[in-house]
Each structure stands twice: as structure tokens, then as C-alpha cells.
Design an enzyme around this catalytic site. Structure first.
Site, mmCIF file in Angstrom:
data_model
loop_
_atom_site.group_PDB
_atom_site.id
_atom_site.type_symbol
_atom_site.label_atom_id
_atom_site.label_comp_id
_atom_site.label_asym_id
_atom_site.label_seq_id
_atom_site.Cartn_x
_atom_site.Cartn_y
_atom_site.Cartn_z
ATOM 1 N N ASP A 16 15.833 -2.180 21.228
ATOM 2 C CA ASP A 16 15.072 -3.445 21.117
ATOM 3 C C ASP A 16 15.576 -4.516 22.072
ATOM 4 O OD1 ASP A 16 13.715 -2.312 18.800
ATOM 5 O OD2 ASP A 16 15.532 -2.787 17.665
ATOM 6 N N GLY A 18 14.495 -5.195 25.087
ATOM 7 C CA GLY A 18 13.465 -5.767 25.955
ATOM 8 C C GLY A 18 13.218 -4.935 27.202
ATOM 9 N N LYS A 19 13.420 -3.621 27.084
ATOM 10 C CA LYS A 19 13.295 -2.722 28.245
ATOM 11 C C LYS A 19 11.888 -2.720 28.828
ATOM 12 C CE LYS A 19 14.986 0.536 25.608
ATOM 13 N NZ LYS A 19 15.539 -0.284 24.513
ATOM 14 N N ASN A 41 9.113 6.596 18.308
ATOM 15 C CA ASN A 41 10.008 5.705 17.555
ATOM 16 C C ASN A 41 10.421 4.514 18.418
ATOM 17 O OD1 ASN A 41 11.454 7.422 19.258
ATOM 18 N ND2 ASN A 41 13.244 7.515 17.943
ATOM 19 N N ALA A 42 10.143 4.610 19.724
ATOM 20 C CA ALA A 42 10.427 3.497 20.637
ATOM 21 C C ALA A 42 9.195 2.603 20.720
ATOM 22 C CB ALA A 42 10.763 4.038 22.021
ATOM 23 N N GLY A 43 9.393 1.304 20.738
ATOM 24 C CA GLY A 43 8.284 0.387 20.941
ATOM 25 C C GLY A 43 8.623 -0.593 22.035
ATOM 26 N N HIS A 44 8.042 -0.406 23.213
ATOM 27 C CA HIS A 44 8.331 -1.293 24.347
ATOM 28 C C HIS A 44 7.205 -2.319 24.476
ATOM 29 C CE1 HIS A 44 11.221 1.825 26.351
ATOM 30 N NE2 HIS A 44 11.573 1.455 25.140
ATOM 31 N N GLN A 224 15.295 3.379 23.040
ATOM 32 C CA GLN A 224 16.389 3.040 22.105
ATOM 33 C C GLN A 224 17.542 2.377 22.867
ATOM 34 O OE1 GLN A 224 15.222 6.659 21.626
ATOM 35 N NE2 GLN A 224 13.642 5.667 20.441
ATOM 36 N N ARG A 305 14.739 -6.978 11.798
ATOM 37 C CA ARG A 305 15.948 -6.581 12.509
ATOM 38 C C ARG A 305 17.144 -7.378 11.985
ATOM 39 N NH1 ARG A 305 12.860 -6.969 18.127
ATOM 40 N NH2 ARG A 305 11.757 -4.972 18.086
ATOM 41 N N LYS A 331 16.245 -12.562 26.245
ATOM 42 C CA LYS A 331 16.137 -13.488 25.106
ATOM 43 C C LYS A 331 17.202 -14.592 25.107
ATOM 44 C CE LYS A 331 13.332 -10.944 21.887
ATOM 45 N NZ LYS A 331 13.049 -10.658 20.478
ATOM 46 N N SER A 332 17.578 -15.021 26.297
ATOM 47 C CA SER A 332 18.528 -16.135 26.395
ATOM 48 C C SER A 332 17.973 -17.385 25.723
ATOM 49 C CB SER A 332 18.812 -16.443 27.872
ATOM 50 O OG SER A 332 19.184 -15.278 28.563
ATOM 51 N N SER A 411 16.108 -13.216 31.352
ATOM 52 C CA SER A 411 14.797 -13.473 30.756
ATOM 53 C C SER A 411 14.883 -14.704 29.862
ATOM 54 C CB SER A 411 14.347 -12.265 29.934
ATOM 55 O OG SER A 411 13.132 -12.542 29.270
#
Length: 423
Positions: A16, A18-19, A41-44, A224, A305, A331-332, A411
Site C-alpha cells: 500500500d 503507492g506503487k 490481492n494487490a490494489g494499485h 505488496q 489499515r 503521502k508526505s 509525492s
């Protein structure tokens, strides 16, 4: 980026990171984007031009025209979920048929794999791993036990092979007294198989090496995160594949001498979904605030999460096992409002400080923190690093010093445009 080399992009935490957004941002520099492990199972998540997309199996380079996108042999594919994902993209105007190539050697997630996933988790009771329930683990289990069904099998005695695999799964489920009904799921799954036949099903290891011989550049997209790697993650609370850089070689069929840069993605803090140890987890208002501001809910499952401060002990370990050459911090902006920022620089275990990632982090581990003043500035509209406040620059330099690796991209928001490449 080296010409005719392969660069790898992967997560350094528990997934998770942010790939998806970063692959989308970097794709213009490459000719090929290839997924090398994991499954739905991955969510990009990607956001641009007012639209939000969540990709589960399809590489995140699919939105950039003229690029070859490859689903590699190391990926496990659910035909019904792939069909839903692909049709949704086609409906929004993205042509996949010519751009997307799928490895014959990728394993298929069967309906009974999902049932087995649920049965195994139920049997574990309080010791459950917290899987996504997508059948990933049982599919990889069949792969390593040499009883799996592969994409290439849909062209050769498929019904016979499918029936044999299904019967074996049913025998296991019967022995577990686990009741289920896959009638509707199986019907849609078979529709997915027919849909899959319309795509370019290829010997991907030959294709990707030919592309390299032709001077094409390849970006490998991991799913992942490093700390979920089946060998090097927080076992047994891990995924079933190798999420590290070495997985790009086995998951695509490329030699290690082809690897150029390794981009390691991290959040400015840390999150984890599902069960398992998490040394810097916050159970207070700060953790809740990070979750709310960062919208920290699973892209696939919607699960909350768990949130905590950045863990530099774990990050150093991840950088080491991957051979990371460049860091990307996501996510800074989520930390923009905090008066104080913390970073874990060591663990206290059995009364002693340790600065390495140990065999087990599930008991007796306490994080040792360094505190820094926050920047308390809204950075989401910034367009260059010259605008960064002093406190944020201090945070960047502190991380680079600790991790001994440069942070090349930062980012400051979910949109494609909210990305700052450092000089």
C-alpha cells in the site's frame, strides 16, 4: 535509467505504499511495464484527469499509450476478476487488446482456491493470517506442489485439467467438512476463461528478452511490499510470493545482470493491513488521524489499515535485501498538519537496543524514536522542491542520512500532477 536494462519498482513496507501512481508517473521513460508477482490481492490506485482507477492484475502502465504491458509468469490470475477489471478499463476508453500481453506460465486462480483460502483461515482460528480471501495462497501452494493450472492450459485439454484440479480441491474441502457453493462463481469464471482467450497469450520470458535485445527499456512493477515477502517478511504473516527485487528475475525470466536501478517506494509513515507484527503501530488519536487524512483503507478489501510512524530499522533491511538505488517517498502531505514527527531508529528487545531487523518482531519489541518538528504547512499545491519548508527538508535529509540512499521523488497528493522529482 540504463538503455536495454531492466529497472525494478517495489514497495519497501507492508504494501500500500503507492506503487500504482509511481509506475504511471515513470512509464513515459520506458517501453515496457511488467508485473512479476502477486495477484488480485494487490490494489494499485491511480488518479488523474479527475478519474480514479484501481488496478488489481493489470500493470499500471496501461494508461500510457504505445507501451507494452506484460503480466508475467510469477503472477497468479483470476479470469473472472481480470475480465471485470479489463472491461471497466475498456468502458472508460482504454484499449487493452493490443497493449496487454499475458504469460502462458502464469497460474490460474480457480473458484475452489478461494474456498480453500476461506477454509484454511477458518481452521486457523485466532492464528489466522488475515488474507484477502482471493485464493492467492492456495494457488501458489498448487504451483509449488506441481499441481497447478496455468494460463497456457486453456488451449490444451483444459476441461480435463480443470476437472482434475477441482476434484482434488473438493477432496480437501470434504475432509475439512467445509460447506460451500461455487455454482455462480464458477459460471462467471468460465466466462472469464473465454474472455482471456481474446488476449495475447505469450511465452513472456522469450518476449521480454527479445524486447531487451531490441534495445527496449523495461520497468518491473512489484505488488505488496518487502515486509510481506514469503522469505524475508514477517513470517507467517506474509504473502505467498517473493515481493523483493529477486522476484522480478524469477517472475519474468530475466537475468540478474539485466537489473539497473531499483526504486524502493515508502510512505512518509507506515501502514499495515491484516494481522501480523507492526512495531511502530499507533493505537491512539495520532494513528486515527493518519488513517483519516491518508484515507488508509484497502483498495481491494476496504479494510482499515493500521497506521504508525516510519520504521527506519525495517526500511534499512528492505533496502539491503532489494539493493535499492533510489527511494520514492509517498503521502508526505498526510503529515502536513503534525506539530511533531517521529521516526523509529532502533528496537528495544529484551532490554537492549538493536539496529537490525531480527528473525522475529512479534514479541518484546519496542520502537526507539527520534522526534523532529513538523512543517505544519499545506504542501499539496507545491510544484517544486524549492517550495518545501525547512522542517520538511530536514526530515528528507534525516531519512537520506539514516537510509544511506537518495530520495529522488516525493509525492504530495494522490494525483499524477502532485509529484515532485528532486534534482
Amino acid at each position: 535509467m540504463n538503455n536495454a536494462k531492466v529497472d525494478v519498482l517495489l514497495g519497501l513496507q507492508w504494501g500500500d505504499e503507492g506503487k500504482g501512481k509511481v509506475v504511471d508517473v515513470l512509464t513515459p521513460e520506458y517501453d515496457v511495464v511488467a508485473r512479476f508477482q502477486g495477484g488480485p490481492n494487490a490494489g494499485h490506485t491511480l488518479e488523474f484527469e479527475g478519474q480514479k482507477y484501481v488496478l488489481r492484475s493489470i500493470p499500471s502502465g496501461i494508461f500510457q499509450g504505445g507501451k507494452v504491458n506484460i503480466i508475467g509468469n510469477g503472477v497468479v490470475l483470476a479470469p473472472d476478476l481480470f475480465m471485470d477489471e479489463a472491461k471497466a478499463l475498456e468502458a472508460s476508453g482504454h484499449d487493452l487488446r493490443q497493449r496487454l500481453h499475458i504469460s502462458k506460465k502464469a497460474h490460474l486462480i480457480m473458484p475452489t482456491h478461494r474456498v480453500l483460502d476461506a477454509a484454511y483461515e477458518t481452521a486457523k482460528g485466532k492464528s489466522k493470517v488475515g488474507t484477502t480471501g482471493k485464493g492467492i495462497g492456495p494457488t501458489y501452494t498448487d504451483k509449488v506442489s506441481r499441481t497447478g493450472l496455468r494460463v497456457g492450459d486453456i488451449f490444451d485439454r483444459f476441461e480435463e485439467k480443470y476437472a482434475a484440479c477441482k476434484a482434488r480441491h473438493e477432496s480437501i474441502l470434504q475432509s475439512m467438512n467445509f460447506s460451500y457453493d461455487i455454482t455462480e462463481v464458477e459460471k462467471k469464471w468460465m466466462e472469464g476463461i473465454e474472455y482471456l482467450r481474446q488476449y495475447n497469450i505469450v511465452d513472456s520470458e522469450h518476449e521480454i528478452n527479445q524486447l531487451l535485445r531490441d534495445g527496449k527499456s523495461v520497468l518491473c512493477e512489484g505488488a505488496q511490499g518487502t515486509l510481506l515477502d514469503v522469505d524475508f517478511g514477517s513470517y507467517p504473516f506474509v504473502t505467498s510470493s517473493n515481493t523483493i527485487c529477486a522476484g522480478a528475475c524469477t517472475g519474468l525470466g530475466i537475468g540478474p545482470n539485466k537489473i539497473g536501478d531499483v526504486y524502493g517506494i515508502m510512505k512518509a509513515y507506515c501502514t499495515r493491513v491484516g494481522a501480523g507484527p507492526f512495531p511502530t503501530e499507533l493505537f491512539d488519536e495520532t494513528g486515527d488521524t493518519i488513517r483519516q487524512i491518508g484515507h488508509e483503507y484497502g483498495a481491494v478489501t476496504g479494510r482499515e489499515r493500521r497506521c504508525g510512524w516510519i520504521d527506519l530499522v525495517a526500511l534499512k533491511y528492505a533496502i539491503m535485501v532489494n539493493g535499492v538505488t533510489k527511494l520514492i517517498m509517498m503521502k508526505s502531505d498526510v503529515l502536513d498538519g503534525f506539530k511533531t514527527i517521529k521516526a523509529c531508529v532502533a528496537y528495544k528487545q529484551h532490554g537492549k537496543d538493536i539496529d537490525y531487523f531480527p528473525y522475529s518482531i512479534d514479541e518484546g519489541i519496542e520502537p526507539v524514536y527520534v522526534e523532529m518538528p513538523g512543517w505544519q504547512t499545506d504542501m499539496t499545491k507545491y510544484t517544486s522542491e524549492e517550495q518545501f519548508p525547512k522542517e520538511f527538508n530536514n526530515y528528507i535529509h534525516f531519512l537520506e542520512e539514516q537510509l544511506e540512499t537518495p530520495i529522488c521523488i516525493i509525492s504530495i497528493g494522490p494525483d499524477r500532477e502532485q509529484t515532485i522529482v528532486r534534482k
